[in-house]
Motif scaffolding. Structure first.
Motif, PDB file in Angstrom:
ATOM      1  N   SER A  24       2.170  12.696  -0.502  1.00 24.33           N
ATOM      2  CA  SER A  24       2.851  11.542  -1.041  1.00 24.33           C
ATOM      3  C   SER A  24       4.350  11.774  -1.016  1.00 24.33           C
ATOM      4  O   SER A  24       4.826  12.903  -1.130  1.00 24.33           O
ATOM      5  N   PRO A  25       5.143  10.708  -0.871  1.00 28.11           N
ATOM      6  CA  PRO A  25       6.592  10.885  -0.830  1.00 28.11           C
ATOM      7  C   PRO A  25       7.119  11.445  -2.126  1.00 28.11           C
ATOM      8  O   PRO A  25       6.614  11.140  -3.203  1.00 28.11           O
ATOM      9  N   SER A  26       8.149  12.286  -2.011  1.00 31.91           N
ATOM     10  CA  SER A  26       8.712  12.928  -3.194  1.00 31.91           C
ATOM     11  C   SER A  26       9.800  12.083  -3.839  1.00 31.91           C
ATOM     12  O   SER A  26      10.263  12.389  -4.921  1.00 31.91           O
TER      13      SER A  26
ATOM     14  N   GLU B 117       5.844  -0.131  -5.227  1.00 29.36           N
ATOM     15  CA  GLU B 117       5.815   1.077  -6.059  1.00 29.36           C
ATOM     16  C   GLU B 117       4.534   1.879  -5.853  1.00 29.36           C
ATOM     17  O   GLU B 117       4.545   3.111  -5.955  1.00 29.36           O
ATOM     18  N   ASN B 118       3.423   1.186  -5.536  1.00 32.07           N
ATOM     19  CA  ASN B 118       2.152   1.889  -5.334  1.00 32.07           C
ATOM     20  C   ASN B 118       1.974   2.418  -3.926  1.00 32.07           C
ATOM     21  O   ASN B 118       1.128   3.287  -3.697  1.00 32.07           O
ATOM     22  N   MET B 119       2.765   1.899  -2.977  1.00 29.41           N
ATOM     23  CA  MET B 119       2.611   2.291  -1.584  1.00 29.41           C
ATOM     24  C   MET B 119       3.769   3.154  -1.099  1.00 29.41           C
ATOM     25  O   MET B 119       4.057   3.215   0.098  1.00 29.41           O
ATOM     26  N   GLY B 120       4.439   3.866  -2.022  1.00 29.05           N
ATOM     27  CA  GLY B 120       5.488   4.810  -1.636  1.00 29.05           C
ATOM     28  C   GLY B 120       6.663   4.151  -0.936  1.00 29.05           C
ATOM     29  O   GLY B 120       7.173   4.678   0.061  1.00 29.05           O
ATOM     30  N   GLY B 121       7.106   3.010  -1.468  1.00 34.14           N
ATOM     31  CA  GLY B 121       8.129   2.222  -0.797  1.00 34.14           C
ATOM     32  C   GLY B 121       9.419   2.951  -0.468  1.00 34.14           C
ATOM     33  O   GLY B 121      10.070   2.658   0.529  1.00 34.14           O
ATOM     34  N   CYS B 122       9.782   3.917  -1.297  1.00 36.88           N
ATOM     35  CA  CYS B 122      11.050   4.623  -1.061  1.00 36.88           C
ATOM     36  C   CYS B 122      11.035   5.406   0.243  1.00 36.88           C
ATOM     37  O   CYS B 122      12.095   5.747   0.787  1.00 36.88           O
ATOM     38  N   ALA B 123       9.844   5.713   0.768  1.00 38.68           N
ATOM     39  CA  ALA B 123       9.733   6.490   2.010  1.00 38.68           C
ATOM     40  C   ALA B 123       9.371   5.627   3.204  1.00 38.68           C
ATOM     41  O   ALA B 123       9.099   6.148   4.283  1.00 38.68           O
ATOM     42  N   TRP B 124       9.370   4.305   3.015  1.00 38.04           N
ATOM     43  CA  TRP B 124       9.050   3.435   4.135  1.00 38.04           C
ATOM     44  C   TRP B 124      10.082   3.583   5.237  1.00 38.04           C
ATOM     45  O   TRP B 124      11.266   3.836   4.989  1.00 38.04           O
ATOM     46  N   THR B 125       9.621   3.396   6.470  1.00 36.22           N
ATOM     47  CA  THR B 125      10.532   3.448   7.608  1.00 36.22           C
ATOM     48  C   THR B 125      11.496   2.271   7.580  1.00 36.22           C
ATOM     49  O   THR B 125      12.669   2.392   7.909  1.00 36.22           O
TER      50      THR B 125
END
Length: 340
Positions: A226-228, A254-262
């Motif tokens: 999972s993204p850190s 927020e549930n799908m690791g949005g901060c690490a999206w391409t």
């Protein structure tokens, strides 16, 4: 590149380090998954290098020594929506041996794909039909030679691009009653069906050629962990014209690791849109900029990356009709609220 490699290329390009291509390639392949931090365009081009025996190309400057795809020989980039995007891949006559990988569809802004005069064989991926901005596709003078076994069948999905921007599609369609590429000529799929004799076509890929590109199901471009980073989206939905949809999208991010999206997260390297008919949203999720859809004022989330809203029914207002986030490094579980 404007100049083609010399007929007698050196063992290694002049700007390559002393250690071998094979060593570099082995180091990259030792990682289970493509480093998504470099962007899906890097992963797609690396798949092309690996699937076509890149270390045996006549020249491959930058391909294993830079993480910036715009440094790769044969690759042309243009600034689109504020970031450099791959628009052309020109590797004609570079001695590519193997198959076209399925993941090239991640090069969403690609307009020119020239892989002619090589030794490509095997399947022509249906996923190339997702390259809706493609204007020129050339695979002529290759080793495709048996459509009855699936080798060299031009997919209908690629032919369908002829109704859009694709104005030049070249392949070795026939030779002395031997069909090299099934190009559906009757339907005017290919614009240039090169008539070559089998002896003029490159020989079939040698046994030492790399195995065919992995299928879409086998190709993984997402991290195993999972993204850190923190995916909390600081956005107030209480002022939205459609509060429930807004809250569902925030939950999704927020549930799908949005901060690490391409694409679509603040600071991410945007690959840009996949054509207006597919992606209406272009902004980062959480953007508070004014949004319009077909000239009508719409909730801000209608302009977030990958979102498409329909504002045609005034009684309903603007509602999200589609979320398209293919290859966007999503990681997590879809929240229940997205179904509401």
């Amino acid at each position: 590149p404007s100049a083609m490699p010399s007929d007698e290329p050196s063992t290694m390009p002049s700007d390559m380090p002393s250690f071998s291509c094979a060593t570099l390639l082995a180091d990259v392949l030792a990682v289970d998954q493509c480093p998504t931090a470099f962007g899906n365009d890097y992963c797609a081009l690396f798949d092309l290098f690996d699937a076509t025996d890149g270390c045996s190309w006549d020249s491959y400057s930058g391909w294993l020594t830079s993480t910036d795809v715009c440094d790769f020989e044969g690759v042309t980039c243009e600034v689109i929506f504020g970031s450099p995007e791959v628009t052309e891949v020109n590797l004609s006559g570079y001695n590519l041996v193997g198959s076209i990988p399925t993941t090239l569809f991640y090069l969403t802004q690609l307009t020119v794909l020239d892989l002619s005069d090589n030794s490509l064989a095997g399947d022509i991926p249906t996923q190339l039909g997702l390259l809706v901005n493609l204007e020129s596709f050339d695979i002529s003078t290759n080793a495709y030679d048996n459509p009855t076994n699936g080798d060299g069948v031009m997919p209908a999905e690629v032919c369908d691009l002829r109704s859009g921007d694709l104005t030049y599609l070249a392949a070795d369609c026939n030779a002395a009653d031997v069909e090299l590429v099934d190009c559906n000529v009757a339907a005017n799929c290919c614009t240039d069906c090169t008539n070559v004799s089998p002896s003029d076509s490159p020989s079939a890929a040698p046994s030492s050629a790399p195995s065919p590109a992995p299928s879409a199901a086998e190709t993984t471009l997402v991290p195993s962990a999972s993204p850190s980073c923190d995916s909390t989206l600081d956005y107030d939905c209480s002022t939205s014209a459609n509060v429930s949809e807004c809250e569902a999208l925030v939950d999704f991010y927020e549930n799908m690791g949005g901060c690490a999206w391409t694409n679509g997260s603040e600071g991410s390297r945007r690959l840009a849109e996949v054509g207006a008919r597919n992606l209406a949203g272009l902004r980062s999720w959480g953007s508070t900029d004014t949004c319009e859809v077909n000239g009508l004022e719409a909730p801000e989330h209608c302009c977030w990356f990958g979102a498409t809203c329909d504002c045609a029914d005034s009684s309903l207002g603007c509602v999200v009709k589609k979320l398209e986030l293919v290859g966007n490094n999503l990681d997590g579980e879809i929240p229940d609220s997205i179904g509401d």
